[in-house]
Enzyme design. Structure first.
Site, PDB file in Angstrom:
ATOM      1  N   ASN A   7       0.873  -1.173   0.000  1.00  0.00           N
ATOM      2  CA  ASN A   7       0.000   0.000   0.000  1.00  0.00           C
ATOM      3  C   ASN A   7       0.910   1.223   0.000  1.00  0.00           C
ATOM      4  O   ASN A   7       1.493   1.589   1.022  1.00  0.00           O
ATOM      5  CB  ASN A   7      -0.887  -0.031   1.250  1.00  0.00           C
ATOM      6  CG  ASN A   7      -1.850   1.143   1.297  1.00  0.00           C
ATOM      7  OD1 ASN A   7      -1.786   2.045   0.471  1.00  0.00           O
ATOM      8  ND2 ASN A   7      -2.739   1.132   2.269  1.00  0.00           N
ATOM      9  N   ARG A  92      -2.506  -2.110  -3.551  1.00  0.00           N
ATOM     10  CA  ARG A  92      -3.707  -1.309  -3.367  1.00  0.00           C
ATOM     11  C   ARG A  92      -3.618  -0.113  -4.313  1.00  0.00           C
ATOM     12  O   ARG A  92      -2.628   0.629  -4.302  1.00  0.00           O
ATOM     13  CB  ARG A  92      -3.790  -0.806  -1.929  1.00  0.00           C
ATOM     14  CG  ARG A  92      -4.969   0.091  -1.744  1.00  0.00           C
ATOM     15  CD  ARG A  92      -4.898   0.829  -0.442  1.00  0.00           C
ATOM     16  NE  ARG A  92      -6.069   1.671  -0.313  1.00  0.00           N
ATOM     17  CZ  ARG A  92      -6.088   2.834   0.321  1.00  0.00           C
ATOM     18  NH1 ARG A  92      -4.985   3.285   0.888  1.00  0.00           N
ATOM     19  NH2 ARG A  92      -7.172   3.532   0.391  1.00  0.00           N
ATOM     20  N   HIS A 181     -13.008   2.817  -0.132  1.00  0.00           N
ATOM     21  CA  HIS A 181     -13.040   1.730   0.865  1.00  0.00           C
ATOM     22  C   HIS A 181     -13.702   0.481   0.291  1.00  0.00           C
ATOM     23  O   HIS A 181     -14.221  -0.355   1.032  1.00  0.00           O
ATOM     24  CB  HIS A 181     -13.847   2.125   2.132  1.00  0.00           C
ATOM     25  CG  HIS A 181     -13.271   3.232   2.940  1.00  0.00           C
ATOM     26  ND1 HIS A 181     -14.046   4.225   3.493  1.00  0.00           N
ATOM     27  CD2 HIS A 181     -12.000   3.495   3.317  1.00  0.00           C
ATOM     28  CE1 HIS A 181     -13.287   5.062   4.165  1.00  0.00           C
ATOM     29  NE2 HIS A 181     -12.032   4.640   4.060  1.00  0.00           N
ATOM     30  N   ARG A 242     -12.498  15.140   7.845  1.00  0.00           N
ATOM     31  CA  ARG A 242     -13.262  15.569   6.658  1.00  0.00           C
ATOM     32  C   ARG A 242     -14.693  15.915   7.044  1.00  0.00           C
ATOM     33  O   ARG A 242     -15.305  15.222   7.855  1.00  0.00           O
ATOM     34  CB  ARG A 242     -13.292  14.447   5.612  1.00  0.00           C
ATOM     35  CG  ARG A 242     -11.944  14.104   5.028  1.00  0.00           C
ATOM     36  CD  ARG A 242     -12.113  13.188   3.807  1.00  0.00           C
ATOM     37  NE  ARG A 242     -10.847  12.592   3.443  1.00  0.00           N
ATOM     38  CZ  ARG A 242     -10.590  11.283   3.497  1.00  0.00           C
ATOM     39  NH1 ARG A 242     -11.529  10.427   3.876  1.00  0.00           N
ATOM     40  NH2 ARG A 242      -9.410  10.829   3.147  1.00  0.00           N
ATOM     41  N   GLU A 385      -8.305  -5.226   5.180  1.00  0.00           N
ATOM     42  CA  GLU A 385      -8.109  -4.865   3.771  1.00  0.00           C
ATOM     43  C   GLU A 385      -6.904  -5.580   3.174  1.00  0.00           C
ATOM     44  O   GLU A 385      -6.920  -5.956   2.007  1.00  0.00           O
ATOM     45  CB  GLU A 385      -7.991  -3.339   3.636  1.00  0.00           C
ATOM     46  CG  GLU A 385      -9.343  -2.674   3.864  1.00  0.00           C
ATOM     47  CD  GLU A 385      -9.289  -1.166   3.983  1.00  0.00           C
ATOM     48  OE1 GLU A 385      -8.889  -0.680   5.057  1.00  0.00           O
ATOM     49  OE2 GLU A 385      -9.643  -0.474   3.022  1.00  0.00           O
TER      50      GLU A 385
END
Ligand code: AMP
Length: 398
Positions: A7, A92, A181, A242, A385
């Site tokens: 990643n 990823r 996601h 956010r 993940e």
């Protein structure tokens, strides 16, 4: 098969080696401050080797990958004898645009296509690609797979992904909802079905991925039909930093008041908003609860605004699917924070859901947290993940 999962960010690179036969992590770690100075943290998980961090110059991603490969094959701390023991590399990739509806084996054409959609994720895709190119150079004969954050959401119908702006913006610039996601939403929705002894095709599932970044998805009979993040990860839920949904006119208004341009305001909406911005305390839910317990009203407000937004999306997605069978909480907050889950659950009585307070007192493990007589089942289901990327990679190269 041993899969190296990568990643890659612009100045960091996280890695894990996972044995897909057992789902066990053999080793994991992180290269940080790539191109600045550099440090590698490596952990031999298989032998309980503990973490060790080494400061070392890492001038670029190729050097980072070569340090990772050295650590993995180190005579003392490594988990493999030679690189031949790595069957494939899973990368990823943040944005697959409309081109990638599932994971793919990476070849030159795919690299070009990832580059082409980089416009949509200018910070992430080029960084992801540097990891791909570094592995290609150092392990030219090992197959590589790209696993996209957006791919799972590509089954959304147009009514869910189109924004009501002039259609030419979609036709010309591909402005639409993509969602993120996806690897987590896909993993959790499939795993919970298996856990319940059902096929994903039998269930209407709402997955609440509540971490520092957060999103909800509606998964109807195994396919994503809606998700809360949009063209970028800014839309939807209130997150750590956010804002999530707001009136777009706010951007011009703040710009005028604070003498900023659009990207200046977006920086605030991405990095200084969410529960952090509202509370002035922290983006971390442990700090927010501590603040609330100590009487900080802004921390309490941030938690309320956060939970209310999650509850609104659960209501919207129940309507979108004409019902819901199971709701899953996952990611950092969803897995580890019983009190935040309870705040959301407080809104769900109309669905015939009652919280089982004792069962809800769990962290990081699978648990049914609704009472046995609840009409809709609510679960904590930890996401993974990296394992999802390893499994997707194995499925394509085996
Ligand atoms: P993620 O982005 O999925 O890694 O989630 C990170 C976030 O999870 C942190 O910023 C915290 O807000 C939250 N988190 C992690 N552990 C806990 C915990 N034990 N209690 C409450 N929140 C937690």
């Amino acid at each position: 098969m041993n899969i190296l999962v990568i990643n890659c960010g612009s100045s960091s690179l996280k890695f894990q080696v996972i044995d897909t036969e057992t789902s066990n992590v053999l080793a994991k770690g992180l290269c940080e401050r790539i191109g600045i100075d550099g440090a590698i943290t490596y952990e031999n998980v298989r032998d309980n080797g503990g973490k060790n961090k080494k400061e070392v110059t890492i001038e670029d991603h190729k050097k980072a990958i070569s340090l990772v490969l050295d650590a993995l094959t180190d005579a003392e701390t490594g988990v493999i004898k030679s690189l031949d023991e790595i069957g494939a590399v899973g990368h990823r990739i943040v944005h697959g645009g409309e081109k990638f509806t599932s994971s793919v084996i990476i070849n030159d054409e795919v690299i070009e296509a990832i580059r082409e959609v980089s416009d949509l994720a200018p910070l992430h895709n080029p960084a992801n690609l540097t990891g791909v190119m570094a592995c290609k150079a150092l392990m030219p004969n090992t197959p590589m797979v790209g696993v996209f954050d957006t791919a799972f959401h590509q089954t959304m119908p147009a009514k869910a992904y189109m924004y009501a702006i002039p259609k030419s913006y979609y036709d010309e610039y591909k402005i639409r909802r993509y969602g993120f996601h996806g690897t987590s939403h896909s993993f959790v929705s499939k795993q919970i079905a298996a856990y319940l002894g059902k096929s994903p095709e039998d269930l209407k599932t709402i997955v609440c991925h509540l971490g520092n970044g957060a999103s909800v998805s509606a998964v109807k009979f195994g396919k994503c039909v809606d998700t809360s993040m949009g063209l970028t990860p800014l839309e939807g839920l209130v997150m750590g930093t956010r804002s999530g949904d707001l009136d777009p006119a706010v951007i011009e208004y703040i710009a005028g008041k604070e003498n900023l341009d659009a990207s200046g305001v977006l920086n605030i909406l991405n990095k200084k908003s969410g529960v952090q911005g509202l509370s002035g305390v922290s983006s971390d839910f442990r700090d927010l609860w501590k603040g609330k317990d100590e009487g900080n009203e802004d921390a309490a407000l941030a938690l309320d605004v956060w939970a209310y937004r999650v509850a609104k999306y659960i209501g919207a997605y129940t309507a979108a699917m004409n019902g819901v069978d199971v709701i899953c909480f996952t990611a950092g907050v969803g897995e580890n924070d019983p009190r935040s889950r309870a705040l959301v659950m407080d809104y769900l009585g109309y669905l015939g859901i009652t919280l089982d307070e004792e069962a809800n007192n769990v962290r990081g493990e699978i648990a049914e947290i609704s009472t046995k007589d609840s009409k809709v089942k609510v679960y904590v289901y930890p996401t993974n993940e990296e394992l999802a990327i390893a499994n997707e990679t194995y499925a394509l190269v085996k």
